[in-house]
Structures are given as structure tokens and as C-alpha cells.
Scaffold this active site. Structure first.
Site, PDB file in Angstrom:
ATOM      1  N   CYS A  90       0.839  -1.196   0.000  1.00 17.88           N
ATOM      2  CA  CYS A  90       0.000   0.000   0.000  1.00 17.88           C
ATOM      3  C   CYS A  90       0.879   1.252   0.000  1.00 17.88           C
ATOM      4  O   CYS A  90       1.984   1.234   0.573  1.00 17.88           O
ATOM      5  CB  CYS A  90      -0.892   0.000   1.242  1.00 17.88           C
ATOM      6  N   GLN A 142     -13.216  -1.003   2.903  1.00 13.74           N
ATOM      7  CA  GLN A 142     -13.909  -2.226   2.513  1.00 13.74           C
ATOM      8  C   GLN A 142     -14.446  -2.907   3.772  1.00 13.74           C
ATOM      9  O   GLN A 142     -13.804  -2.893   4.818  1.00 13.74           O
ATOM     10  CB  GLN A 142     -12.952  -3.138   1.752  1.00 13.74           C
ATOM     11  N   SER A 202      -8.501  -5.881  -1.853  1.00 18.67           N
ATOM     12  CA  SER A 202      -7.161  -5.307  -2.067  1.00 18.67           C
ATOM     13  C   SER A 202      -6.039  -6.311  -1.831  1.00 18.67           C
ATOM     14  O   SER A 202      -4.938  -6.123  -2.333  1.00 18.67           O
ATOM     15  CB  SER A 202      -6.951  -4.113  -1.134  1.00 18.67           C
TER      16      SER A 202
END
Length: 167
Positions: free
Chosen positions: A117, A135, A158
Site C-alpha cells: 500500500c 472495505q 485489495s
């Protein structure tokens, strides 16, 4: 005596951050030298709660993300084409989890080096967020944690994450 800190709203992320007008320092995390009462009295503190709820719906968390070939985006700042399986990503994250134990410092070190990330540049810090911004599996896990507590491995679109609730 003024601490110099105020709370501002990020134009790019739409979430509040801390800014010291005297030193020009900014941070997603509350300054450690300030008490909760001092934070509530800072200029701009209304941004923390999104109104008059007292900030109950906002938390701060960091994470360490390992993406896999079925992730929503199969590239990251360190890898152009991620081809590992979800199982391989989970195994990698289990190794990191074993290294972290209960050490926030070790978690931040590993997140800054290994997280897929862009938050890796902030040691995994995602800043403050409220329900509906992340999410659902991530949100549910993060809000269930106590401050200072680590999640087990959480899977989202993700990738796979370890979450640390920081505030």
C-alpha cells in the site's frame, strides 16, 4: 498556553489531520504530547467527529498489506506485476505476523518496507476513518480492535492485511 496544533481537513483524502502552525509539522496521528481533552479543544476539532457525535465513529489504524494475483489492483509501489497466489500472500503475511509479535515498532518497520500500500511511506498509517470509508471486512476488523491491538489476517479485494488500531 497554545500547543500550536490544530485539526485540518485533508482536501485529497477528505479526512482530518493534525497540523502544527508553529513548526509546519503535520500528522495523521494525534500528537502524543496532547491529552484527549486537549485534542477535543483544538481549533478544528469538529472535523474529528463529523459533527457533534464526539468522534465515536472515527478510528485510526495502520496496516500491512500483501497483494496477490486476484487483488483488485495487481501492482504496487514496489512490484509492477504481482503474480503470487492468495495462499502465498497469506504465508508471507504470517511470517511478518510472527516477526511483529506485539511490537508496534516492528510492525511499522515491516509496513514501511514490505506493505504493498502507498501508506508504507507513513509506516502503514491510514489516518482516521469512519464507517463506510473502508472495505467491509477491513472496517469490521478495525472497528472490533482495541487501541494497540493487532488483527489476525484479514482478506479484502485489495489483498491480505494485518491491521493495528492506533486510536
Amino acid at each position: 498556553m497554545s500547543s500550536g496544533w490544530e485539526i485540518r481537513m485533508s482536501n485529497s483524502k477528505g479526512i482530518p489531520y493534525y497540523f502544527n502552525a508553529a513548526t509546519k509539522q503535520s500528522s495523521w496521528d494525534a500528537p502524543s504530547e496532547l491529552s484527549e481533552d486537549q485534542i477535543k479543544s483544538l481549533p478544528g476539532s469538529q472535523h474529528l467527529s463529523g459533527g457533534s457525535s464526539g468522534g465515536v465513529g472515527t478510528i485510526t489504524a495502520s496496516h500491512l498489506l500483501v497483494k496477490h494475483k486476484d487483488s483488485r489492483r495487481t501492482s504496487s509501489w514496489k512490484e509492477m506485476n504481482i503474480t503470487r497466489t492468495k495462499e502465498e500472500a497469506t504465508d508471507i503475511l504470517r511470517e511478518y505476523q510472527a516477526q511483529v509479535g506485539n511490537s508496534r515498532e516492528k510492525f511499522e518497520e515491516l509496513a514501511s518496507i514490505h506493505s504493498d500500500c502507498s501508506s508504507h511511506s507513513q509506516k502503514g498509517n491510514l489516518g482516521p476513518f469512519s464507517k463506510g470509508q473502508m472495505q467491509k471486512p477491513f472496517e469490521d476488523a478495525a472497528f472490533a480492535l482495541q487501541v494497540g491491538e493487532f488483527s489476525d489476517i484479514i482478506s479484502t479485494d485489495s489483498g491480505v492485511h494485518i491491521i493495528l488500531r492506533t486510536a
